[in-house]
Structure formats: C-alpha cells, structure tokens
Design an enzyme around this catalytic site. Structure first.
Site, PDB file in Angstrom:
ATOM      1  N   GLY A  95       0.821  -1.200   0.000  1.00 13.53           N
ATOM      2  CA  GLY A  95       0.000   0.000   0.000  1.00 13.53           C
ATOM      3  C   GLY A  95       0.853   1.248   0.000  1.00 13.53           C
ATOM      4  N   GLU A 108      -1.273   1.722  -6.124  1.00  8.73           N
ATOM      5  CA  GLU A 108      -0.275   1.211  -5.177  1.00  8.73           C
ATOM      6  C   GLU A 108      -0.035  -0.288  -5.342  1.00  8.73           C
ATOM      7  OE1 GLU A 108       1.877   2.502  -3.126  1.00  8.73           O
ATOM      8  OE2 GLU A 108       1.279   4.591  -3.311  1.00  8.73           O
ATOM      9  N   GLU A 139      11.412  -6.970  -1.840  1.00  9.44           N
ATOM     10  CA  GLU A 139      11.019  -8.316  -2.231  1.00  9.44           C
ATOM     11  C   GLU A 139       9.571  -8.556  -1.830  1.00  9.44           C
ATOM     12  OE1 GLU A 139      12.897 -11.552   0.139  1.00  9.44           O
ATOM     13  OE2 GLU A 139      13.732  -9.936   1.363  1.00  9.44           O
TER      14      GLU A 139
END
Length: 138
Positions: free
Chosen positions: A37, A54, A109
């Site tokens: 987010g 996002e 990641e």
C-alpha cells in the site's frame, strides 16, 4: 505532526497473503514484511484509484476485484519525522495477472505467506493487530 492517508491492500489467494519487504533503513517500518500500500494523492485520485495504483506499483498486480474493509491508524517515523498514519484497508480477491507478481517501488522483495507464518516474520505491530482482527493469527 504531519498526517498521511494510506491505502493498504490485503492480497489473499489460496490461503496465503502477499507481503512486501522494505529495505533496511526505509521508513516507515524498515526491514519489515508489510501489507502492500501507500499514500493517497488527495488532489488527483480517489482512494480506490490510489489502491489500484499502489498495488500495481508495489506488486505488479492489476486489481480486478476488491472489497473495502475498515480503517486503523498508527504513529511511525516517515522520512525522519514522526507521522500520524491513517490506513484504509482493502481486501484484494481478484487480479488479472496473479502469476506476474513482482516487487516494485520501495518494496525490496515480495513473498506469499501462509497465515501460520505471519507470527514468525518481522511485521509492524499494526499488522499484527490486523492479522488478529482477521483471524489469521491468535
């Protein structure tokens, strides 16, 4: 103290949740596994548009189905300044490209975690509260 409105997206599929990890030193919540987010651009987009943007920026996924859930808040360091973070939670249940998930933006990641694993990885306290609320952890 500044405030920031954020959308956060619980991306769940096949009993797992997709989380992104920030690099050490990147605030807020450096080095933690996070619910994807980020901030809403209040002057140019709706919260739903921000959510889709996002998710795409941080995971590469294109959202096709979602539900608005609840809100929460936290106080955390962001860019060296204590900030009041307001979180609008979404649950993402559809994407047009599940197999294309990859890290992007400020996420180092991404990884799918089973709900059992959520208690054993570094996550912010606000995420633990959310996982308890959703019944993912005790």
């Amino acid at each position: 103290m500044k405030s920031r409105l954020n959308v956060v997206c619980i991306i769940e599929r096949s009993g797992k949740i997709l989380l992104g990890r920030k690099a050490p030193g990147v605030e807020p919540y450096p080095g933690c596994w996070l619910i994807p987010g980020g901030g809403v651009n209040m002057d140019s987009e709706s919260v739903d548009e921000a959510m889709k943007r996002e998710v795409k920026e941080e995971t590469g996924l294109i959202v096709t189905k979602y539900d608005r859930m609840f809100f929460d808040e936290d106080i955390a360091m962001r860019k060296g300044e204590l900030t009041h973070l307001i979180f609008l939670y979404y649950k993402i249940t559809g994407a047009s490209n599940w197999e294309s998930a990859k890290p992007g933006d400020d996420i180092k990641e991404i990884q799918w975690f089973s709900f059992k694993e959520l208690s054993s990885i570094p996550v912010p306290d606000i995420s633990k509260t959310t996982y308890r609320k959703l019944g993912y952890i005790k």
